[in-house]
Design an enzyme around this catalytic site. Structure first.
Site, mmCIF file in Angstrom:
data_model
loop_
_atom_site.group_PDB
_atom_site.id
_atom_site.type_symbol
_atom_site.label_atom_id
_atom_site.label_comp_id
_atom_site.label_asym_id
_atom_site.label_seq_id
_atom_site.Cartn_x
_atom_site.Cartn_y
_atom_site.Cartn_z
ATOM 1 N N SER A 214 5.261 54.922 82.498
ATOM 2 C CA SER A 214 3.797 54.889 82.396
ATOM 3 C C SER A 214 3.157 53.647 83.015
ATOM 4 O O SER A 214 1.938 53.566 83.095
ATOM 5 C CB SER A 214 3.360 55.031 80.940
ATOM 6 O OG SER A 214 3.860 53.960 80.180
ATOM 7 N N LYS B 211 -2.267 53.778 72.950
ATOM 8 C CA LYS B 211 -2.582 52.899 74.092
ATOM 9 C C LYS B 211 -4.079 52.575 74.136
ATOM 10 O O LYS B 211 -4.478 51.420 74.362
ATOM 11 C CB LYS B 211 -2.145 53.567 75.396
ATOM 12 C CG LYS B 211 -0.633 53.645 75.560
ATOM 13 C CD LYS B 211 -0.252 54.424 76.808
ATOM 14 C CE LYS B 211 1.255 54.509 76.969
ATOM 15 N NZ LYS B 211 1.643 55.297 78.148
#
Length: 791
Positions: free
Chosen positions: A683, A726
């Protein structure tokens, strides 16, 4: 056929009999109690002692009418009368001849009628066919007497002396055991020849029935003899065991097992298997090792709840209130349980679902399973699978092994004593496998609704129905759960709590609970929401609330100590100033990003087991020979992402004024701070590609944004996981804009609404869009880049 008898009319009283038929030449006694019959008897005694006796059609009728008795009966002579207590008379009569009612002319006070009496010719006995029929009947009757053993042999001597056909036929009929209807049928046949033929037919039928009875009797006697023999031998065995000083209660134990098995509602096959085990135990010495194994097996079998289950409480509103009372948030789990209850109300045959709660530690996965059991009114059982390596732990050991026991599942069901508990498999992702087998494979049958109806434990070797069990499993990560096992479960993701959610959980659940456990009143320890937030942000870093509960417990302990030291103390207030006194120096700090644009420094977003975090990726270039240096404890996937980003930058280098040969002339160093913490995953691909491009092109990157996403060689941005965590991390760090992959658009709905309002989300599908938002270029640089793109 000419009549061989003539009829003579006489007048006499009639007595209907209940359930009795009398033949001519037959002597019989019976009791008379009805007033009408007693008057008829008295009248008969006055008039030659003769009375006509016939049979009632239905013996239950107490006061018969003309239609309730047969027209044909027997004229009898009263031989003796004896008065009994209770106004009853016992009468002894002898049959004279058969007769039928010609005209019933009196009903009250007793029945009286004109009777036609049958008188037989003496010439009849000389007819040869009659004589042959009489011999045939005599031989057959003799066979009947020998087989049945119910008639005295003296009757045969009497019959041999009778040469009058009608009397012979009636004497035989009187000594055959017949139903009342059959007797009446014979009585109504006036012709002696026809009567003999009917008796012969009846005798043949009776002999056939007696033969069958005899066969059955022999078979039953053999069985009884066998049972008696077994009983005798068992008694001898008991006597021997008593002499040897062995357990005298063995037979009682066997009887107890048999009684339990009789009451148990199980299939025929299971009963047969257990009966064999009981029989084996009965043949063994109580002190033998094998006897102990069988006894242990039977005890385990009867301890299982084969036909016991708790009744579900299918009240949806009550279940909702219990789940809300025990847990804050976790909407998806609560909704799924309520759906299950709704379906159970409509369909009783539904199999229990298998739910897998996946999420970081401390978010309440284990405790929600207990709440589910409470809301359903079911028993709760928990089995921890952490570190289980042996398949026999799940399915049990075979009885051939010394010290064999059932597996954890059957053992847990046995202890909980119902077949439909809420069964929690905790830490299903922590199972391991080695040379002893793969426990995850053993779980495939347990967690398959189509197979677990007949789950067979290796120890029990008998199928047990697990289809009514509500299985719940928990895991921190699905990556280590085998795919076939994962396919059998309904996965419910439980993400970490936001700071606001933690604050509510601490206020509503944790603080009251800890105060109660430490013996403090709710008013004694005072802490504002603002200071609780400080405890959450500076003293804990986790997705769940386990450490938060410990810190609140620490506050309560310190407060309890203060109260003991100063009994007059009314309350303790936790403030920002005295917090360090209670909890020590702050442990954590959240990284806050600099809003100033920087070259080669980009803020990325990362997922960790304890929640989301921001990740600053730094890139610097130096003159060298084209080396790519990666530091910060990067995993293989992250290193590959850096290389993929490097190749992408080379492919677009001319668009941003980067020297084409930079990869030969410059050394590039990529570093991710907090080097002691291992990092991995795809990611950070877009973040590293952006940082590389910024460092090589000397174009600064906005400090107000953060990004996440996987990058391909062609610059496509692929979706990643952990978006909620996140984004929460980005919000804590003061980020204003978040770049997310286009395919992660659906995950934005999971983010709390108050946080969504404070952030700007930009959905990107390729690196061009990422760079457009990330790089800070003046107008002239943008125009040059557009021209290069057009070329």
């Amino acid at each position: 056929m000419a009549k061989n008898y003539k009829m003579k009319t006489v007048d006499m009283p009639i007595i209907p009999l209940r359930g009795i038929s009398i033949f001519p030449y037959m002597v019989l006694h019976f009791d008379v109690g009805r007033e009408k019959s007693i008057i008829a008897l008295e009248e008969a005694m006055v008039n030659e002692q003769l009375v006509f006796l016939t049979t009632q059609k239905d013996p239950e009728i107490d006061i018969p009418t003309e239609d309730d008795f047969y027209n044909i009966g027997t004229i009898c002579k009263i031989k003796q009368m004896l008065k009994l207590p209770g106004n009853t008379i016992r009468v002894l009569v002898e049959g004279i001849s058969r007769a039928k009612i010609k005209e019933l002319y009196q009903i009250e006070p007793y029945f009286r009628a004109k009777i036609q009496e049958a008188i037989y010719s003496e010439e009849l006995r000389e007819e040869k066919d009659i004589d042959a029929t009489m011999r045939l009947v005599l031989d057959t009757f003799e066979e009947y007497v020998n087989i049945g053993n119910k008639v005295s042999g003296e009757v045969l001597i009497t019959l041999a002396d009778i040469d009058e056909p009608s009397r012979f036929a009636d004497t035989v009929a009187a000594n055959i055991i017949l139903k009342p209807a059959q007797k009446q049928n014979i009585l109504e046949i006036f012709d002696p020849k026809l009567r003999l033929e009917e008796i012969y037919r009846i005798l043949l039928e009776e002999i056939e029935v007696l033969e069958i009875e005899k066969t059955i009797n022999i078979r039953v006697k053999k069985q009884v003899n066998k049972i008696q023999k077994e009983y005798y031998l068992r008694e001898q065995l008991k006597a021997i065991q008593r002499e040897l000083g062995e357990d005298e209660e063995v037979s009682d134990e066997l009887d107890e097992y048999k009684e339990k098995l009789k009451k148990l509602k199980v299939s025929k096959e299971i009963k047969e298997k257990i009966e064999k085990e009981i029989a084996r135990l009965s043949r063994m010495s109580p002190s033998s090792a094998e006897g102990g194994v069988i006894r242990s097996y039977l005890d385990n079998f009867f301890a299982l709840p084969w036909d016991k289950e708790s009744k579900d409480k299918l009240d949806i509103k009550l279940a909702e209130s219990i789940l809300d009372e025990d847990h804050f948030g976790l909407e998806k789990v609560k909704e799924r349980i309520i759906e299950y209850l709704a379906v159970r109300q409509l369909s009783k045959s539904m199999k229990g679902p298998i739910l897998c709660l996946v999420g970081p530690p401390g978010v309440g996965k284990t405790s929600i399973a207990k709440s589910v059991a409470r809301s359903l009114n079911r028993k709760f059982v928990r089995v921890s699978l952490g570190g289980v390596r042996d398949e026999a732990e799940i399915r049990g050991h075979r009885r051939t092994y010394v010290g064999a026991i059932p597996g954890r599942i059957i053992n847990a069901i046995k202890e909980v004593k119902v077949k439909n508990p809420v069964f929690l498999f905790d830490e299903i992702d922590k199972m391991a496998s080695d040379f002893r087998g793969d426990p995850a494979s053993a779980m495939l049958e347990v967690l398959d609704p189509e197979q677990n109806k007949d789950f067979t434990d290796h120890y029990m070797e008998i199928p047990f129905d697990l289809s009514k069990v509500l299985f719940i499993t928990t895991a921190n990560s699905l990556s280590t759960v085998p795919r076939p096992l994962l396919d059998r479960m309904e996965v419910i993701e439980i993400s970490g709590y936001t700071e606001e959610e933690k604050l509510k959980i601490a206020r509503i659940y944790l603080l009251p609970k800890q105060l109660k456990e430490h013996g403090l009143s709710e008013d004694f320890l005072k802490i504002s929401d603002e200071n609780l937030k400080l405890v959450i942000s500076k003293y804990t870093r986790e997705s769940g609330v386990r450490n938060l509960e410990r810190k609140i417990g620490q506050l309560c302990r310190k407060a309890a100590k203060s109260k003991v030291e100063n009994p007059k103390l009314e309350s303790v207030t936790i403030t920002k100033q005295n917090m360090e006194k209670y909890l020590g120096k702050p442990i954590f700090r959240y990284q806050t990003v600099s809003e100033k644009p920087e070259i080669g420094s980009v803020t990325g977003l990362a997922w960790t087991p304890v929640g989301g975090d921001t990740l600053t990726i730094e890139v610097t270039t130096m003159q060298g020979s084209g080396k790519l240096e990666l530091t910060g404890q990067l995993g293989n996937v992250m290193k590959e992402s850096a290389k993929a980003g490097m190749s992408y930058v080379r492919s677009i280098a001319d668009r941003y004024g980067i020297e084409p040969e930079f990869y030969k002339e410059k050394d590039i160093h990529v570093h991710i701070p907090e080097g002691a913490i291992p990092k991995d995953g795809p990611s950070a691909g877009v973040t590293m590609a952006t940082a590389l491009l910024s460092a090589l092109s000397k174009i600064p990157v906005s400090g107000e944004l953060a990004m996440t996403g996987e990058v391909t060689l062609r610059g496509k941005v692929l979706p990643v996981g952990g978006i909620k965590e996140k984004v929460l991390a980005a919000h804590r760090a003061g980020i204003k804009k978040v770049l997310l992959p286009l395919d992660n658009k659906r995950d934005i709905d999971d983010i709390p609404q108050n946080i969504r309002k404070q952030l700007e989300f930009v959905l990107v599908s390729n690196m061009d869009e990422v760079l457009e938002h990330a790089l800070i270029m003046d107008k002239s640089e943008k125009k040059q880049q557009v021209k290069k793109d057009e070329k």
